[in-house]
Design a protein around this motif. Structure first.
Motif: not given
Length: 189
Positions: A31-32, A35, A39, A52-55, A57-58, A61
């Motif tokens: 996960e890191r 990210h 990023h 966004q970055t998290t979106a 990543v999700n 994934y």
């Protein structure tokens, strides 16, 4: 949680063989780094980007998990594929945004300075993507080097590991690809 590349590789191999528990153990370990990759991509986007970055990543994934026939070789292979997926997500997002900017028949009354900047950024990103596709048609490995290094933020060594070539080859491909892409973008092809 700190883990070695061999731990991640072992989980990837187990996952490839159908072990669902390996997938559950894998995500916290990668996960890191996902990210960090996301990023790296998002740094190249406009500051007011709605994704966004998290979106990112999700979404990446979810697509990685959906890879049914991939035989994961190692950690670098996994992150190389993740970088490709993130690039595709952002390119699709940019294309969708550009289509919406055209208004779909709506009348656009005003255009703020930030809209001009973001439209220019989207156009530049799409031009780079198209040039990278042309490079891939000529030399797929050089295009992958750009994708992994520029978009994915992988080091020379990580890129060499993913592509199973030497670091010197990656450096040479990187320099040649950057020059080729700069010429393509300058000529507007």
């Amino acid at each position: 949680m700190m883990s070695s590349p061999s731990d991640i590789t072992a989980l990837l191999v187990d996952w490839s063989k159908g072990d669902k528990a390996a997938l559950d153990k894998l995500f916290p370990l990668v996960e890191r780094e996902l990210h960090r990759l996301a990023h790296s991509y998002m740094r190249k986007e406009r500051s007011n980007h709605t994704l966004q970055t998290t979106a990112l990543v999700n979404e990446a994934y979810l697509r990685l998990v959906d890879q049914r026939n991939t035989r994961w070789q190692n950690r670098a292979h996994f992150f190389g594929i993740a970088a490709q997926i993130m690039r595709r997500i952002l390119m699709n997002y940019a294309r969708d945004r550009q289509r919406k900017k055209r208004g779909g028949g709506a009348i656009q009354v005003s255009l703020s300075e930030t809209d001009v900047v973001s439209v220019t950024k989207v156009s530049e990103l799409l031009a780079l993507d198209e040039a990278l596709d042309r490079l891939a048609a000529i030399d797929e490995r050089k295009a992958k080097v750009v994708e992994f290094r520029y978009f994915g933020g992988l080091s020379v060594e990580e890129t060499a590991e993913v592509l199973d070539v030497s670091a010197i080859t990656v450096t040479r491909d990187w320099n040649m690809a950057k020059a080729w892409l700069a010429r393509e973008l300058e000529n507007g092809n």
